[in-house]
Write a protein that holds these residues in place. Sequence first.
Motif, PDB file in Angstrom:
ATOM      1  N   SER A  33     -37.890 -97.806 -74.769  1.00  0.00           N
ATOM      2  CA  SER A  33     -38.391 -96.520 -74.281  1.00  0.00           C
ATOM      3  C   SER A  33     -38.065 -96.348 -72.801  1.00  0.00           C
ATOM      4  N   LYS A  35     -39.157 -93.901 -71.104  1.00  0.00           N
ATOM      5  CA  LYS A  35     -40.404 -93.439 -70.490  1.00  0.00           C
ATOM      6  C   LYS A  35     -41.234 -94.625 -69.988  1.00  0.00           C
ATOM      7  N   ARG A  96     -44.927 -88.003 -73.264  1.00  0.00           N
ATOM      8  CA  ARG A  96     -44.883 -87.337 -71.963  1.00  0.00           C
ATOM      9  C   ARG A  96     -45.605 -88.180 -70.908  1.00  0.00           C
ATOM     10  N   PRO A  97     -44.858 -88.728 -69.944  1.00  0.00           N
ATOM     11  CA  PRO A  97     -45.453 -89.651 -68.962  1.00  0.00           C
ATOM     12  C   PRO A  97     -46.584 -89.058 -68.136  1.00  0.00           C
ATOM     13  N   PRO A 143     -45.745 -95.531 -74.423  1.00  0.00           N
ATOM     14  CA  PRO A 143     -44.536 -94.889 -74.965  1.00  0.00           C
ATOM     15  C   PRO A 143     -43.663 -95.859 -75.755  1.00  0.00           C
TER      16      PRO A 143
END
Length: 223
Positions: A33, A35, A96-97, A143
Motif C-alpha cells: 500500500s 498510502k 483515504r489517508p 491501508p
Amino acid sequence: MNIFRLAGDMTHLLSVLVLLLKIHTIKSCAGISLKTQELYAVVFATRYLDIFTSYISPYNTMMKLIFLGSSFSIVWYMRYHKIVRRSYDKDQDTFRPYILMLPCLILALLINEKFTFKEISTSFFLFVMWTFSLYLEAVAILPQLVMLQRTRNIDNLTGQYVFLLGAYRALYILNWIYRYFTEEHFVHWITWISGLVQTLLYADFFYYYFQSWKNNVKLQLPA
C-alpha cells in the motif's frame, strides 16, 4: 538500551530491508500500500524534526537517518520508478489517508504529555508533532491491511514485511514492561496506549500468518 528495545529496532529495520529487497530485486511493489508507506514517511518526518538540533548517540542518529531515508525512498520508487510503479495496484489501495491524519493531529493538539526524553525539544510545535507521530504510527498500517484483505493474494515477502512490522511493535511493548519494572518514574501512557492499539491491529493478521505457517499453505486473509 535493553535486549527488547534492541530486538525491536532490529526487527523494524529488517522489515524495511525485506520491503526494499522486494522492490530492488523483483522490481515490484505488488501488494504494498502506497498510502501506508506515505503515512510512515509522515510519521518519521514529524518524529525526527529534532535530528539536527538534538544529539544522543551515533546509534540514535543512524537509526533516524535510516528510517527517514528508507521511507521516502520507498514512496519515490512506488510513485516514480518507471518499472516498480507499474506493479502498484492503485485500484485496491483506495484508503483515504486524511481520515487517519486529521483525527491524529486534532488528538495530538488536545491530548499530549510533556516528554522528558533527551531527544525531544521543549518547544510546543516539536512536542505536538512527536505526539502526532505516535498516534499516526498506531493506525498507519490500516491501508495496508485493508489492501491485503481486498486482494487476498499475499506473496511471501509482503507477508514477512507486515509480520515483522507487527513483531517490532510487540517487542517494544516488552521493552516498556521491562523499563517500567527497572526504571523509576517510567510512565508514558500515550506511548503505551498508542503502541498497544497498533499491536492489536495486527492480531487478525498474526492469526492467519501463523495458521498458514503451521499448515504450510499460502497466506490469505478473509475478505
